[in-house]
Design an enzyme around this catalytic site. Sequence first.
Site, PDB file in Angstrom:
ATOM      1  NE  ARG A  18      -4.334  -1.313   0.408  1.00 13.26           N
ATOM      2  CZ  ARG A  18      -5.367  -1.251   1.253  1.00 13.26           C
ATOM      3  NH1 ARG A  18      -5.469  -0.300   2.118  1.00 13.26           N
ATOM      4  NH2 ARG A  18      -6.313  -2.155   1.174  1.00 13.26           N
ATOM      5  NE  ARG A  22      -7.154   5.948   2.497  1.00 11.80           N
ATOM      6  CZ  ARG A  22      -8.072   5.138   3.002  1.00 11.80           C
ATOM      7  NH1 ARG A  22      -9.318   5.525   3.084  1.00 11.80           N
ATOM      8  NH2 ARG A  22      -7.743   3.936   3.427  1.00 11.80           N
ATOM      9  NE  ARG A  31      -9.575   7.810  -3.213  1.00 10.53           N
ATOM     10  CZ  ARG A  31     -10.898   7.944  -3.270  1.00 10.53           C
ATOM     11  NH1 ARG A  31     -11.455   8.723  -4.167  1.00 10.53           N
ATOM     12  NH2 ARG A  31     -11.665   7.299  -2.417  1.00 10.53           N
ATOM     13  CG  ASP A  68      -8.808  -2.760  -4.237  1.00  3.23           C
ATOM     14  OD1 ASP A  68      -8.216  -2.166  -3.321  1.00  3.23           O
ATOM     15  OD2 ASP A  68      -9.618  -3.687  -4.026  1.00  3.23           O
ATOM     16  CE1 TYR A 143     -12.920  -6.830   1.967  1.00  2.00           C
ATOM     17  CE2 TYR A 143     -11.406  -8.496   1.129  1.00  2.00           C
ATOM     18  CZ  TYR A 143     -11.679  -7.453   1.989  1.00  2.00           C
ATOM     19  OH  TYR A 143     -10.723  -7.028   2.878  1.00  2.00           O
TER      20      TYR A 143
END
Length: 334
Positions: A18, A22, A31, A68, A143
């Site tokens: 990652r 952010r 973003r 992702d 998921y």
Amino acid sequence: MKVLEGESLAVPPLWMMRQAGRYLPEYRQTRAQANGFLDLCYTPTLATEVTLQPIRRFGFDAAILFSDILVVPDALGQDVRFEEGRGPVLEPIDPARIGEFAGKDVLGHLAPVLETVERVRQALPAETTLLGFCGAPWTVATYMVAGSGTPDQGPARKLSMGEPEAFDALMDILVEASTRYLVAQLRAGADAVQIFDTWAGVLDEEGFKRWAIEPVRRIVEGVRAEIPGAKVIAFPKGGGARLKAYAEATGADALGLDWSVPLAAARDAVGGLALQGNLDPMRLIVGGAALENGVRQILEAMQGYPHIFNLGHGITPDTPVAHVERFVQLVRGG
Ligand code: CP3
């Protein structure tokens, strides 16, 4: 790439899971130009930019494609959204209708991601490795079945036990799609690929063999059937005492380790296979002595062994950039 061949380097190569994210102000800025997170993943100019940002800032030895793991269910036709402050939201699957995910034009849907791989490879310095990736079928399925992240992956665990044939069908579809996707990433310019199995650790012994090891074994085999010698890093988070069996059965070139794994035991278990990890990301948030001690212990434990320095899981948004700068210095002997 040398470490993936089994070489041990005096200063281990370094990247962070990652690493584009952010915690970086420039990521947040890019973003904001996209119409949501998936749009960022599917816009090659923007995805290329965020992939390169941590390389420019920190000079990591590897870039990882910005995308992702959930673009694969999206490509299979499941409704996938990312909601601000909530994470991924999917339309939960109906076990009776898993067959409808078969035969989709996965690579057509993911063409923008493959274009990003090409663009990043062209823009990267030659000495910087480009990693592609996908989620392992088990983690992606957690998921797809639950429709969101869950504290215990309960919905997928229950389905895998209650309707193992339906679950097998889902695994087959994900194995095929993931294999083709990784092959396409390698052909587009990725030097190696990583398979993220974030939730492997929640499976029991039988489940781990059937849903964590076997699908990844098939993906590695399938990728190498198309691209002989293709390099694969597998990250079975929470694999613990099962790492030896996992390494032997999957045939991965390197295993990613979470921070709970004792490094001496991992070295003994995998017999010369490259290892990647495993600093607790909390040490990166705390900084100071916690960071210094954590890095030093890992460097000592992995000296003389093929090792890629990384975190034991992804960096989080609350990590100070200055701590990452210090981390890079420490790993490189500063
Ligand atoms: O490592 C990298 O820098 C490459 C990019 C990457 C992302 N996600 C970007 C991302 C990779 C390799 C992933 C993998 C991923 N995605 C995993 C497996 C590894 C892991 O971290 O456990 C999983 C389980 C996912 C699913 C996912 N994506 C979740 C649960 C979330 C929400 C959590 C969060 O941090 O908000 C995402 C979103 C996501 N993927 C973000 C990033 C940078 C944050 C989204 C944003 O910018 O708003």
